[in-house]
Design an enzyme around this catalytic site. Sequence first.
Site, PDB file in Angstrom:
ATOM      1  CB  SER A 181      27.472  37.376  -5.299  1.00 12.06           C
ATOM      2  OG  SER A 181      27.046  38.047  -6.456  1.00 12.06           O
ATOM      3  CG  ASP A 219      30.528  38.396  -7.432  1.00 12.62           C
ATOM      4  OD1 ASP A 219      30.841  37.376  -6.794  1.00 12.62           O
ATOM      5  OD2 ASP A 219      29.365  38.708  -7.687  1.00 12.62           O
TER       6      ASP A 219
END
Length: 392
Positions: free
Chosen positions: A61, A221
């Site tokens: 991320s 993600d």
Amino acid sequence: MNDSKTAASLDVSSDQLTNQLGCHQSVLVLQGGGALGAYQAGVYEALSEAGHVPDWVAGISIGAINAAIIAGNAPGERVKHLRKFWDGVSQELLYRLDVGNGFARRAFNETSAAWAATFGIPGFFTPRLPTPLPEWPSEIERLSFYDTTPLRQTLLDLIDFDRINHGETRFSVGAVNMMTGNFAYFDNRSERRIGPEHVMASGALPPGFPPVAIDGEWYWDGGLVSNTPLQYVLDNRSPCEMTVFQVDLFPSRGAVPRTMADIAQREKDIRFSSRTRMNTDLSKQLQKMRAAAQRLAHKLPPELRDDPDLHHLLGCRPAGAVAVMHLINRPRGYETMSKDYEFSRMTVTEHWAAGKADACWSLEKPDWAGRSLQPDEIMTFDLSADRPRNGH
């Protein structure tokens, strides 16, 4: 196979192997956490000033973005480009307002986070208009509250992807295949060419951000499955001795909540915190299994020492000692569950400074500076917990 040669190969201990290779590897492991990622930039600045240049950077991320900026620039340019990114995505609104560290600061942070949620962050994401409704069908790349198209240009402006793909520094980012739910790592040691889409996929947290298409597959993600790449690093390391700087943005430990706002923040901390103890304990168990298999090998008759099952056990984990410096962005009393999308320049600057201070403090600790590991030992150091701080 010659029995004496087989026996000799089984006699090579991890310390002998490491000495034969004469190698050492430094790794920077970066957790996901949105606006909190400025803490990682501060850590890197301290490491750089102390002469610690990582051989490998791995991230999830926002950690993937920081990792790409580091791996995608020459060592002397990395801090400057990290600063460009964090200055670019942070808001100067009321930057120098003196609100202290109490209720007024908490209200300021909430207002700043609401601003980001409403208007987006320049160079990062913009609100998707009209806002998708729950039962409103659309193309998969538009099923999100925000559009991350600006981030692609930001990455291209700040990162030399040719440098990443040249492989001077190993680079790994994690994402989740949306259809299979399986975790995937994009690594410049594979045949795949790394581009901005791989970094964006690692940070495509739904429902805020849209999935990213890579080779006909859609990715979200990596924090949905694991918010830290530590296990990937431990599983894929060479037999070299390794120093790992693991930088976490959500603490696994915390105080008993007193309000519903505290409950929301604590839940998010637990959900996205790293399982460092679990990762290192697993590696230690594999280490013990490998040592037991090695002892067993010497008890077996020569005709069984070349058994494939035995060699599988002997190779269950790479040899080599590992020292993990665990640096954790610890919560401040005025923070709330919106802290990962609170992009005020004041808070971003504080996160950066805290990361640098924690890293400097830890590097100077005698426990770290004088550490001595046994061959094949894994040891974790959390040394900044006692550093004096403001705002707690």
